[in-house]
Design an enzyme around this catalytic site. Structure first.
Site, PDB file in Angstrom:
ATOM      1  CD  GLU A 180      -2.386   1.446   2.367  1.00 15.31           C
ATOM      2  OE1 GLU A 180      -2.922   0.245   3.488  1.00 15.31           O
ATOM      3  OE2 GLU A 180      -3.173   2.949   2.654  1.00 15.31           O
ATOM      4  CE  LYS A 222      -6.126   0.045   1.601  1.00 13.78           C
ATOM      5  NZ  LYS A 222      -6.546  -0.610   2.820  1.00 13.78           N
TER       6      LYS A 222
HETATM    7  P1  13P Z   1      -8.816   4.441   4.341  1.00 12.04           P
HETATM    8  O1  13P Z   1     -10.407   3.570   3.428  1.00 12.04           O
HETATM    9  O2  13P Z   1      -9.621   4.861   5.750  1.00 12.04           O
HETATM   10  O3  13P Z   1      -8.036   5.220   4.058  1.00 12.04           O
HETATM   11  O4  13P Z   1      -8.412   3.270   4.891  1.00 12.04           O
HETATM   12  C1  13P Z   1      -7.635   1.932   4.377  1.00 12.04           C
HETATM   13  C2  13P Z   1      -6.416   1.699   4.935  1.00 12.04           C
HETATM   14  O5  13P Z   1      -6.499   0.422   5.290  1.00 12.04           O
HETATM   15  C3  13P Z   1      -5.553   2.818   5.181  1.00 12.04           C
HETATM   16  O6  13P Z   1      -4.453   2.106   5.167  1.00 12.04           O
END
Ligand code: 13P
Length: 342
Positions: A180, A222
């Site tokens: 991510e 992600k």
């Molecule tokens: P949000 O969808 O609130 O951005 O959170 C997703 C997430 O896992 C952030 O690390």
């Protein structure tokens, strides 16, 4: 443990199964405090348990729309009120339990305004324990901010290297890494700035994954969507966000990646759903595009629940609604009118 790529690939594919997406319920104790403050709920272990139990016991939605749940360390070890471990509840719904393993973003030395995500020390041993506790995927979030003279390559490189080292360790231990890299939508930058920075970040992330010998068939990406900063005067349509995001992903994400699950990053519930649906409506992509939302799945149920036992059904209904809307969006089938119908 020798990496079993076939097994990792199976888990990753399950995480992005058609019509399903991930529930990011991995708020640290500090982050859930911010969410609870908004609804006037005390941040006790019991309240955190009751809230998350409400989500995990929204049975039909969990079974039909949620492929996996990202948990925080406390939640992975926690039991429902009747003593059933949360991991068992999630498994029983056919969803995969996952674990957030990063230790948060800390100031990057010598780089004013920039952060690097920590948590690599001792991670191999933690993965062994998390696997034993039932986690089959993990999450590590890198944070890149856009501002005057930032991001720098130093910051992008440091974060991409950490993501790659984390991902390699996860795979070594039979755990699918969610990779991510989040380019924040705070600030007043326009959509072009987001596109440019996200492009640079993804380029660096896939380079570092390559050098670290991470098997792309065993990860889930992600990313953020390509959106303007929240304070930018010009906000773009879902069609434009979709077109730019899909174009960028095609430029940077190899087709070996089993799937892409977006973060919501502070978008409104409706924007997060509309943008995802617009992307999937374009079609012809080498990977499924779905959701891994925290706020965009939970803001509504948090408000409806507000810490009261009497509101549990209303909280479940609010969660069920957003899960269904995002499921439709993951298939490119969401329409504004659906918001009223369910
Ligand atoms: P949000 O969808 O609130 O951005 O959170 C997703 C997430 O896992 C952030 O690390």
């Amino acid at each position: 443990m020798a990496m079993n790529l076939e097994e990792l690939n199976k888990i990753a594919n399950k995480m992005v199964a058609p019509g399903k997406g991930l529930l990011a319920a991995d708020e640290s104790t500090g982050t859930i405090q911010k969410r609870f403050d908004k609804i006037g709920v005390q941040n006790t272990e019991e309240n955190r348990r009751d809230y998350r139990e409400m989500l995990f016991r929204t049975d039909k939605s969990m079974r039909e729309h949620i492929s996996g749940v990202i948990l925080f360390d406390e939640t992975l070890r926690q039991k429902a009120k009747d003593g059933t471990p949360f991991v068992k509840l999630i498994d029983a719904a056919g969803a995969v339990p996952g674990i957030k393993v990063d230790a948060g973003a800390k100031a990057l030395a010598g780089a004013p305004g920039e952060v690097v995500t920590e948590g690599l020390d001792g991670l191999r041993e933690r993965f062994v324990e998390y696997h034993r506790l039932g986690a089959r995927f993990a999450k590590w979030r890198a944070v890149i901010d856009i501002g005057k003279d930032i991001p720098t390559y130093n910051c992008i490189n440091a974060n991409a290297q950490a993501l790659a080292r984390y991902a390699a360790l996860a795979q070594e231990n039979g755990i699918v890494p969610i990779v991510e890299p989040e380019v924040l939508m705070d600030g007043d930058h326009d959509i072009e700035a987001c596109e440019k920075v996200t492009s640079w970040v993804l380029q660096e992330v896939f380079s570092q994954l390559f050098y670290a010998k991470v098997a792309l068939e065993g990860i889930v990406l992600k990313p953020n969507m390509v959106v303007p900063g929240m304070k930018c005067a010009k906000q773009n349509s879902a069609a434009e966000v979709a077109e730019r995001t899909v174009r960028l992903l095609k430029q940077h994400v190899p087709s070996a990646v089993p799937g892409i699950a977006f973060l919501s990053g502070g978008q409104s519930d409706l924007d997060a759903t509309a943008n995802l649906s617009a992307m999937n409506a374009i079609g012809g992509m080498p990977w499924p595009l779905t959701f891994s939302y925290g706020r965009a799945l939970q803001a509504a149920p948090q408000k409806a629940w507000s810490g009261k036992v009497d509101n549990l059904d209303a909280g479940k209904a609010a969660f069920a609604h957003r899960a269904l809307m995002n499921s439709l969006a993951s298939l490119g089938k969401w329409k504004q009118a659906d918001e009223k119908a369910s």
